[in-house]
Scaffold this motif. Structure first.
Motif, PDB file in Angstrom:
ATOM      1  N   LEU A  26      36.872  42.946  49.750  1.00  0.00           N
ATOM      2  CA  LEU A  26      37.244  41.552  49.497  1.00  0.00           C
ATOM      3  C   LEU A  26      38.741  41.417  49.181  1.00  0.00           C
ATOM      4  O   LEU A  26      39.393  40.477  49.637  1.00  0.00           O
ATOM      5  N   TYR A  27      39.288  42.354  48.416  1.00  0.00           N
ATOM      6  CA  TYR A  27      40.711  42.331  48.028  1.00  0.00           C
ATOM      7  C   TYR A  27      41.319  43.718  48.228  1.00  0.00           C
ATOM      8  O   TYR A  27      41.441  44.489  47.271  1.00  0.00           O
ATOM      9  N   PRO A  28      41.730  44.051  49.460  1.00  0.00           N
ATOM     10  CA  PRO A  28      42.118  45.440  49.760  1.00  0.00           C
ATOM     11  C   PRO A  28      43.581  45.816  49.477  1.00  0.00           C
ATOM     12  O   PRO A  28      44.049  46.823  49.989  1.00  0.00           O
ATOM     13  N   GLN A  30      47.215  45.378  46.449  1.00  0.00           N
ATOM     14  CA  GLN A  30      47.499  45.323  45.009  1.00  0.00           C
ATOM     15  C   GLN A  30      47.863  43.889  44.627  1.00  0.00           C
ATOM     16  O   GLN A  30      48.776  43.292  45.218  1.00  0.00           O
ATOM     17  N   TRP A  31      47.149  43.359  43.635  1.00  0.00           N
ATOM     18  CA  TRP A  31      47.419  41.993  43.150  1.00  0.00           C
ATOM     19  C   TRP A  31      48.183  42.074  41.840  1.00  0.00           C
ATOM     20  O   TRP A  31      47.906  42.944  40.985  1.00  0.00           O
ATOM     21  N   ASN A  32      49.116  41.126  41.662  1.00  0.00           N
ATOM     22  CA  ASN A  32      50.064  41.135  40.546  1.00  0.00           C
ATOM     23  C   ASN A  32      49.396  41.117  39.163  1.00  0.00           C
ATOM     24  O   ASN A  32      49.460  42.097  38.417  1.00  0.00           O
ATOM     25  N   TRP A  33      48.744  40.001  38.798  1.00  0.00           N
ATOM     26  CA  TRP A  33      48.256  39.961  37.410  1.00  0.00           C
ATOM     27  C   TRP A  33      47.036  40.850  37.222  1.00  0.00           C
ATOM     28  O   TRP A  33      46.803  41.340  36.119  1.00  0.00           O
ATOM     29  N   ASP A  34      46.271  41.095  38.298  1.00  0.00           N
ATOM     30  CA  ASP A  34      45.171  42.065  38.187  1.00  0.00           C
ATOM     31  C   ASP A  34      45.724  43.400  37.686  1.00  0.00           C
ATOM     32  O   ASP A  34      45.158  44.043  36.792  1.00  0.00           O
ATOM     33  N   SER A  35      46.859  43.817  38.287  1.00  0.00           N
ATOM     34  CA  SER A  35      47.386  45.142  37.952  1.00  0.00           C
ATOM     35  C   SER A  35      47.840  45.259  36.507  1.00  0.00           C
ATOM     36  O   SER A  35      47.776  46.341  35.920  1.00  0.00           O
ATOM     37  N   THR A  98      54.182  34.096  43.692  1.00  0.00           N
ATOM     38  CA  THR A  98      53.946  35.000  42.567  1.00  0.00           C
ATOM     39  C   THR A  98      52.624  34.693  41.861  1.00  0.00           C
ATOM     40  O   THR A  98      51.774  33.975  42.405  1.00  0.00           O
ATOM     41  N   GLN A  99      52.435  35.248  40.697  1.00  0.00           N
ATOM     42  CA  GLN A  99      51.225  35.036  39.890  1.00  0.00           C
ATOM     43  C   GLN A  99      51.608  35.075  38.412  1.00  0.00           C
ATOM     44  O   GLN A  99      52.726  35.481  38.081  1.00  0.00           O
ATOM     45  N   PRO A 100      50.707  34.667  37.503  1.00  0.00           N
ATOM     46  CA  PRO A 100      51.082  34.623  36.084  1.00  0.00           C
ATOM     47  C   PRO A 100      51.658  35.966  35.594  1.00  0.00           C
ATOM     48  O   PRO A 100      51.095  37.028  35.859  1.00  0.00           O
ATOM     49  N   TYR A 346      33.647  29.855  41.473  1.00  0.00           N
ATOM     50  CA  TYR A 346      34.982  30.422  41.290  1.00  0.00           C
ATOM     51  C   TYR A 346      35.669  29.911  40.022  1.00  0.00           C
ATOM     52  O   TYR A 346      35.228  30.223  38.933  1.00  0.00           O
ATOM     53  N   TRP A 347      36.725  29.099  40.151  1.00  0.00           N
ATOM     54  CA  TRP A 347      37.449  28.647  38.954  1.00  0.00           C
ATOM     55  C   TRP A 347      37.034  27.248  38.527  1.00  0.00           C
ATOM     56  O   TRP A 347      37.730  26.595  37.760  1.00  0.00           O
ATOM     57  N   ARG A 348      35.869  26.799  38.987  1.00  0.00           N
ATOM     58  CA  ARG A 348      35.416  25.453  38.608  1.00  0.00           C
ATOM     59  C   ARG A 348      34.270  25.516  37.604  1.00  0.00           C
ATOM     60  O   ARG A 348      33.529  24.555  37.426  1.00  0.00           O
ATOM     61  N   SER A 389      31.061  42.407  37.427  1.00  0.00           N
ATOM     62  CA  SER A 389      31.264  41.382  38.457  1.00  0.00           C
ATOM     63  C   SER A 389      32.639  40.757  38.351  1.00  0.00           C
ATOM     64  O   SER A 389      33.297  40.806  37.315  1.00  0.00           O
ATOM     65  N   GLU A 390      33.001  40.076  39.448  1.00  0.00           N
ATOM     66  CA  GLU A 390      34.288  39.373  39.474  1.00  0.00           C
ATOM     67  C   GLU A 390      34.294  38.249  38.431  1.00  0.00           C
ATOM     68  O   GLU A 390      35.260  38.052  37.722  1.00  0.00           O
ATOM     69  N   TYR A 391      33.181  37.490  38.357  1.00  0.00           N
ATOM     70  CA  TYR A 391      33.052  36.405  37.377  1.00  0.00           C
ATOM     71  C   TYR A 391      31.577  36.167  37.105  1.00  0.00           C
ATOM     72  O   TYR A 391      30.720  36.798  37.744  1.00  0.00           O
ATOM     73  N   ASP A 404      31.857  45.406  41.220  1.00  0.00           N
ATOM     74  CA  ASP A 404      32.720  46.569  40.912  1.00  0.00           C
ATOM     75  C   ASP A 404      34.181  46.167  40.787  1.00  0.00           C
ATOM     76  O   ASP A 404      35.067  46.738  41.422  1.00  0.00           O
ATOM     77  N   PHE A 405      34.428  45.178  39.973  1.00  0.00           N
ATOM     78  CA  PHE A 405      35.767  44.616  39.867  1.00  0.00           C
ATOM     79  C   PHE A 405      36.648  45.365  38.870  1.00  0.00           C
ATOM     80  O   PHE A 405      36.267  45.577  37.723  1.00  0.00           O
ATOM     81  N   SER A 406      37.862  45.685  39.326  1.00  0.00           N
ATOM     82  CA  SER A 406      38.779  46.471  38.487  1.00  0.00           C
ATOM     83  C   SER A 406      39.111  45.766  37.175  1.00  0.00           C
ATOM     84  O   SER A 406      39.085  46.373  36.110  1.00  0.00           O
TER      85      SER A 406
END
Ligand code: GLC
Length: 420
Positions: A26-28, A30-35, A98-100, A346-348, A389-391, A404-406
């Protein structure tokens, strides 16, 4: 296997040789705020790997200081929009937004909690200039007139992509796109748990627009029909500046400390403009219409994460308690009393572990241990019942989105990963 062991196994499985993907397929990339969160998770059992996460993210940093929201270290066909749609000239390829900025908080956390002091000193010293440069970028690119609040130009930049807070501003963005939309996410996850098709068209319209503007900050700021002062991003930036100040006292110069202090004062004063008395929480500001976004979201509690708004902490706790009366588990991403609340989308509506960690940290720092502990207990219960889970669905507690969310693993480890 205990949940802590599962969380460590998840981080190892999502490791791509120095950086972590949020989850496979799903997200292959590197994401900024995840990291930033993932680095703090790694630090509970492998400090060296935690620092690598940060160094890998900074490989994506642009010369002007911007840290992109995605770094495409290795190709993958599983995700849209990939590097060709962004059209950014950078090696490694990156997105153009960018991201937060959680990164400075993560670096300070790693540095403060380090068991290997010598390595932490060396690593923190080496990333400090990149963080300083990044915070200068936020001000220069996103608050050039020094109003105190930085602008966010794309819902993806807020990290809370389809938050109901963006419904108004996003409605101004046309649905036409130049890039053909080839969504991959809905092939991997139930479409009812993801943003709607029309939102995606508007997201890609903005990408097309910014690519045409050459990813040049001043042009992006002036052409974007989506321009908001996101309460989440601004609160996280304020916290990041405070953490950067602590690092500057060790690794920076006296003028740099003064520069950071000036930004802290400016953001702190401006953040108060986002307080909404009737709703009992902070909200985002539409910078095009100058109207406050009317919907309460979990981002509205984040000023506490910046050690800001102590005088409002009791009111914020009361708002949260009212939300808790309608949802079984805190903290839903949108006010459960709002007519557009969607507990699975999701975010709702769903609960996100990283946001919970920041809100709990905020309540703990202002001395409200009870609320902090309720949020922590709820998060742990969700994870131990439903997995990494992711959420999570805030009423049934079901784990939804990707598995399996980091970052969910990282938060579990920060709260429960003490022993092995
Ligand atoms: C989604 C989330 C965003 C996150 C990314 C990777 O786009 O909305 O916050 O960074 O996935 O996990």
């Amino acid at each position: 296997m205990s949940m802590a062991e599962q969380a460590r196994a998840t981080l190892r499985a999502n490791d791509r040789g120095g950086y972590s993907v949020p989850t496979a397929r799903l997200y292959p990339f590197q994401w900024n705020w995840d990291s930033a969160f993932v680095a703090m998770g790694w630090a509970t059992f492998d400090e060296d790997r935690a620092w690598q996460e940060i160094h890998w993210l900074l490989k994506g940093q642009w010369d002007d200081g911007m840290i992109p929201h995605i770094v495409f270290h290795a190709p993958s066909d599983d995700y849209f929009p990939g590097p060709a749609v962004w059209g950014v000239m950078h090696a490694p390829p990156t997105s153009g937004i960018t991201q937060p900025p959680v990164l400075a908080a993560a670096v300070r956390h790693l540095w403060d909690h380090a068991r290997d002091r010598a390595a932490a000193e060396a690593n923190a010293a080496s990333v400090y200039p990149s963080l300083l440069c990044n915070h200068r970028w936020w001000q220069a690119a996103r608050d050039p007139q020094r109003h105190g609040l930085v602008a966010t130009l794309h819902p993806w930049e807020t990290g809370m992509d389809n938050s109901p807070a963006w419904d108004g501003p996003l409605a101004r963005v046309p649905t036409e796109t130049v890039s053909p939309i080839r969504r991959r996410d809905t092939m991997l996850v139930d479409a009812a748990m993801r943003p709607r098709g029309e939102e995606y068209q508007r997201f890609i319209h903005l990408v097309d627009l910014f690519r045409d503007a050459g990813w040049e900050p001043a042009r992006m700021l002036s052409v974007s029909p989506f321009r908001v002062a996101d309460v989440g991003t601004n609160a996280i930036l304020l916290r990041a500046e405070k953490d950067l100040l602590a690092l500057a006292r060790r690794f920076g110069s006296v003028p740099q400390q003064a520069e950071i202090e000036t930004r802290i004062e400016r953001i702190s004063a401006a953040l108060e403009r986002l307080w909404q008395e009737e709703a009992g929480l902070y909200v985002s500001l539409d910078l095009v219409t100058h109207a406050l976004c009317p919907v309460g979201t979990s981002a509205g509690f984040l000023p506490l994460f910046a050690w800001h708004g102590q005088a409002r902490a009791a009111r914020l706790a009361a708002t949260l308690a009212a939300w808790g009366g309608r949802a079984t588990r805190l903290v839903p991403s949108a006010d459960p009393g709002f007519a557009g609340f969607e507990p699975k989308r999701y975010w709702r509506g769903p609960v996100w572990a990283v946001v919970n960690w920041m809100i709990a940290d905020g309540f703990a720092t202002v001395g409200n241990a009870g609320t902090a502990s309720r949020i922590r207990t709820d998060t742990i219960a969700l994870i131990e019942t439903a997995g990494l889970s992711e959420y999570f669905e805030p009423i049934s507690g079901e784990g939804i989105g990707g598995a399996d969310f980091s970052w969910t693993a990282a938060i579990y480890l920060m709260w429960c990963g003490g022993g092995s």
